[in-house]
Design a protein around this motif. Structure first.
Motif, mmCIF file in Angstrom:
data_model
loop_
_atom_site.group_PDB
_atom_site.id
_atom_site.type_symbol
_atom_site.label_atom_id
_atom_site.label_comp_id
_atom_site.label_asym_id
_atom_site.label_seq_id
_atom_site.Cartn_x
_atom_site.Cartn_y
_atom_site.Cartn_z
ATOM 1 N N SER A 3 -77.757 35.680 12.963
ATOM 2 C CA SER A 3 -79.004 36.070 12.310
ATOM 3 C C SER A 3 -79.226 35.223 11.243
ATOM 4 O O SER A 3 -80.444 34.841 11.008
ATOM 5 C CB SER A 3 -79.414 37.406 12.097
ATOM 6 O OG SER A 3 -78.788 38.220 13.427
ATOM 7 N N GLY A 4 -78.092 35.067 10.480
ATOM 8 C CA GLY A 4 -78.372 34.329 9.199
ATOM 9 C C GLY A 4 -78.690 32.882 9.267
ATOM 10 O O GLY A 4 -79.657 31.960 8.931
ATOM 11 N N LEU A 5 -77.993 32.179 10.493
ATOM 12 C CA LEU A 5 -78.229 31.116 10.779
ATOM 13 C C LEU A 5 -79.660 30.693 11.327
ATOM 14 O O LEU A 5 -80.338 29.825 10.968
ATOM 15 C CB LEU A 5 -77.188 30.514 11.970
ATOM 16 C CG LEU A 5 -75.766 30.636 11.754
ATOM 17 C CD1 LEU A 5 -75.098 30.189 12.924
ATOM 18 C CD2 LEU A 5 -75.382 29.261 10.648
ATOM 19 N N LEU B 241 -82.162 32.655 10.524
ATOM 20 C CA LEU B 241 -83.045 32.677 9.737
ATOM 21 C C LEU B 241 -83.325 31.656 8.968
ATOM 22 O O LEU B 241 -84.568 30.954 8.531
ATOM 23 C CB LEU B 241 -83.022 34.101 8.743
ATOM 24 C CG LEU B 241 -83.997 34.188 7.602
ATOM 25 C CD1 LEU B 241 -85.160 34.478 7.900
ATOM 26 C CD2 LEU B 241 -83.090 35.146 6.476
ATOM 27 N N ALA B 242 -82.281 30.788 8.496
ATOM 28 C CA ALA B 242 -82.365 29.668 7.613
ATOM 29 C C ALA B 242 -82.984 28.551 8.467
ATOM 30 O O ALA B 242 -83.825 27.815 7.992
ATOM 31 C CB ALA B 242 -80.748 29.049 7.543
ATOM 32 N N ASP B 243 -82.986 28.427 9.812
ATOM 33 C CA ASP B 243 -83.764 27.464 10.656
ATOM 34 C C ASP B 243 -84.947 27.886 10.590
ATOM 35 O O ASP B 243 -85.860 26.858 10.509
ATOM 36 C CB ASP B 243 -83.163 27.445 12.014
ATOM 37 C CG ASP B 243 -81.658 26.751 12.128
ATOM 38 O OD1 ASP B 243 -81.373 25.767 11.083
ATOM 39 O OD2 ASP B 243 -80.886 26.911 13.126
#
Lengths: 288, 315
Positions: A140-142, A144-146
């Protein structure tokens, strides 16, 4: 039942049995392996990497070093959350030549990149895991960054049904819904067994689809060994405006008769000669 | 040693202000919050950079791996909470998702130690240093005041490794030398002396400047601010201990796993055996009090305890 198989489906089916043979070899040569979940997850990982739905092209050649700087990567993201099913990922990555297939023989040997739980030291692997329940948050962190960087990349996470007993999974579900992570796809390998018994006995998940829907996710259900269904749903998953959960009903220990539905094969010290021969014979029959 | 009342300032405010300032120049700075925005002085940041302020709600485990995922995508992430929750609730996530995956996450944890006096035992985190210093790849810093907090935050914002920064709830005395710069792995001798080395981390070290006992007036104390707990500045510490032969370590933390233990280990490995007293909470939980000084006295880590320790170590 699907009566019409595309050439791609046929290819994946054949490959699935070939790679099952690799997994059985690893179970015979290595001192320890988590085989039941690896056999259930294999077709899901194969579909992610080999169905041409996602982009995993960058690290294919052994000679080029893996691109670890995330800002320079163009591939989609794959996160294996239950790190113990890494043998399934290893055989797929070896097939794709992320590293030499010979390395499979060194699985969990001292000094090998192929640890007993997946590590980012393996070319093509983004995230080291093993402690259950963390991978979906990391994914989810990845994602969100994208999303914030306006990148079109997809992040595919594989979780297990037993892993959903971890509270962190539900924290991640709320988060992905809040931030509308529509390029996040969580494939749940529902093999219905865990280390000491059936998931139903240990802690029932009941209606997982309903739970995901209530958490704001788009949900699809598939037979996790039917490449037609899996690839169709993966394609559909790319269209969603919300995070997608693909509940994949799989068979624990898929393909090896004496392992199927037997939780004792969650964690295996070593196959006996008799078991090894029997498993090899069963796989051969499928490859005929 | 002067009797002048020290100026008080907030380490949390120093953190929030510094991050705000740095974020204006560095677009990669992200905050992952667990509903402690106002307490960590991040309201301005949240308003100014809504896309870089990620609110996870009170879900520390998820927040920790979210932070790791953002960091893996090239962001410099500040995971902000209280030390009672982070690194406590989320320790396994810190180990795997941040440290083992070597993600550029800075764990900023306020409300550490007995200084969180009114809140009671569950919110007086005395085990955080023990939890984080054991982790490979993790750096551990405990600023002594607001000035040093600013310097530490500016440094970690530009480093690429996981780091833990320990902040506290109340406003605390300013005593770090403004002219000194903070360097990772470097301790500062705040006062030179030759009889006893007093070494500590965090605001509690200020008590070393408050020893006004007549009978000790002639003693020359060397006071070292050991804000870089990991990596340790072994050179400065060993040099001082070799000179004085007497060492008192003071910290607002459990004895077990704290800085004192790390220092004792360092000394033994270097074949040094000075007279050694470790003033820290001894295998007990905290409790509520209106004034933290009451707790410091009760747990024998206050000025009285330090004065007794000095008398004992010199005798």
């Amino acid at each position: 039942m699907n009566l019409f198989f595309s050439p791609q489906t046929k290819k994946l089916q054949k490959l699935s049995w070939q790679l099952r043979q690799d997994l059985i070899d690893m179970s015979y040569y290595a001192g320890h392996i988590h085989i039941g979940g690896s056999l259930s997850a294999l077709d899901l990982i194969l579909s992610v990497y080999l169905s041409d739905i996602f982009n995993f092209s960058q690290n294919k050649r052994m000679r080029s070093p893996p691109v670890v700087d995330a800002s320079k990567r163009t591939d989609d993201n794959f996160i294996l959350s239950p790190g113990h099913t890494c043998p399934a990922l290893y055989v797929v990555l070896a097939y794709l030549k992320y590293f030499s297939k010979v390395e499979l023989k060194n699985y969990n040997k001292m000094g090998s990149i192929l640890q007993g739980h997946v590590s980012k030291d393996v070319p093509g692997v983004l995230y080291s895991s093993g402690s259950l329940g963390q991978g979906l948050s990391f994914a989810s962190g990845l994602a969100l960054a994208d999303k914030l960087d306006k990148k079109s990349r997809y992040t595919i996470c594989l979780t297990s049904d037993g892993e959903h007993q971890e509270g962190q999974i539900w924290e991640a579900l709320m988060f992905a819904n809040k931030y509308k992570l529509n390029k996040l796809i969580n494939i749940v390998d529902c093999n219905k067994y865990q280390i000491n018994g059936s998931t139903q006995d240990i802690m029932p998940l009941d209606d997982l689809a309903a739970k995901y829907i209530h958490f704001g996710w788009t949900v699809k259900e598939v037979n996790g060994h039917d490449f037609n269904q899996i690839t169709k749903m993966l394609k559909l998953a790319k269209q969603s405006d919300r995070p997608v959960c693909i509940i994949a009903h799989t068979t624990f220990g898929k393909g090896i008769s004496f392992m199927q539905y037997d939780y004792n094969f969650h964690s295996l010290d070593r196959l006996t000669d008799f078991q090894y021969k029997k498993a090899q014979k069963e796989i051969k029959n499928h490859l005929k | 040693m002067s009797n002048k009342k020290p100026t008080l300032s907030s380490t949390r405010q120093a953190f929030g202000d510094t991050l705000n300032l740095m974020a204006s120049k560095n677009k990669n700075i992200f905050v992952v919050s667990v509903d402690l925005k106002s307490s960590l002085k991040l309201s301005k940041f949240a308003k100014k950079y809504p896309n870089r302020f990620i609110e996870c709600g009170v879900a520390e485990q998820n927040a920790t791996a979210i932070a790791a995922g953002l960091a893996k995508s090239g962001k410099t992430v500040f995971l902000c909470s209280y030390s009672s929750f982070s690194p406590a609730i989320n320790w396994a996530v810190i180990k795997q998702s941040i440290c083992y995956n070597n993600c550029n996450v800075k764990i900023i944890s306020a409300h550490s130690g007995l200084l969180t006096s009114a809140y009671g035992a569950t919110h007086q985190m005395l085990e955080d240093i023990a939890l984080v210093r054991v982790l490979p790849n993790m750096e551990v810093f405990s600023p002594c005041d607001a000035i040093e907090t600013k310097k530490i935050i500016s440094v970690v914002a530009n480093s690429k490794t996981p780091a833990y920064v320990r902040l506290v709830r109340p406003d605390t005395p300013l005593f770090f030398d403004k002219k000194l710069s903070f360097t990772i792995g470097k301790s500062h001798v705040l006062k030179k002396g030759k009889d006893i080395t007093i070494l500590g981390h965090g605001p509690i070290l200020h008590s070393a400047f408050q020893i006004h006992n007549q009978s000790l007036a002639k003693l020359s104390l060397e006071i070292i601010n050991c804000s870089s707990i990991k990596p340790l500045d072994s050179k400065t510490i060993l040099k001082s201990v070799k000179k004085t032969g007497r060492l008192i370590v003071i910290e607002d933390h459990q004895k077990i796993g704290g800085l004192g233990e790390a220092i004792a280990h360092l000394l033994l490995e270097n074949n040094l055996s000075p007279k050694f007293i470790h003033l820290a909470v001894d295998n007990q939980f905290g409790q509520s009090a209106r004034h933290c000084q009451e707790l410091y006295d009760y747990y024998n880590i206050g000025i009285k305890a330090l004065t007794s320790a000095i008398k004992k170590i010199i005798s």
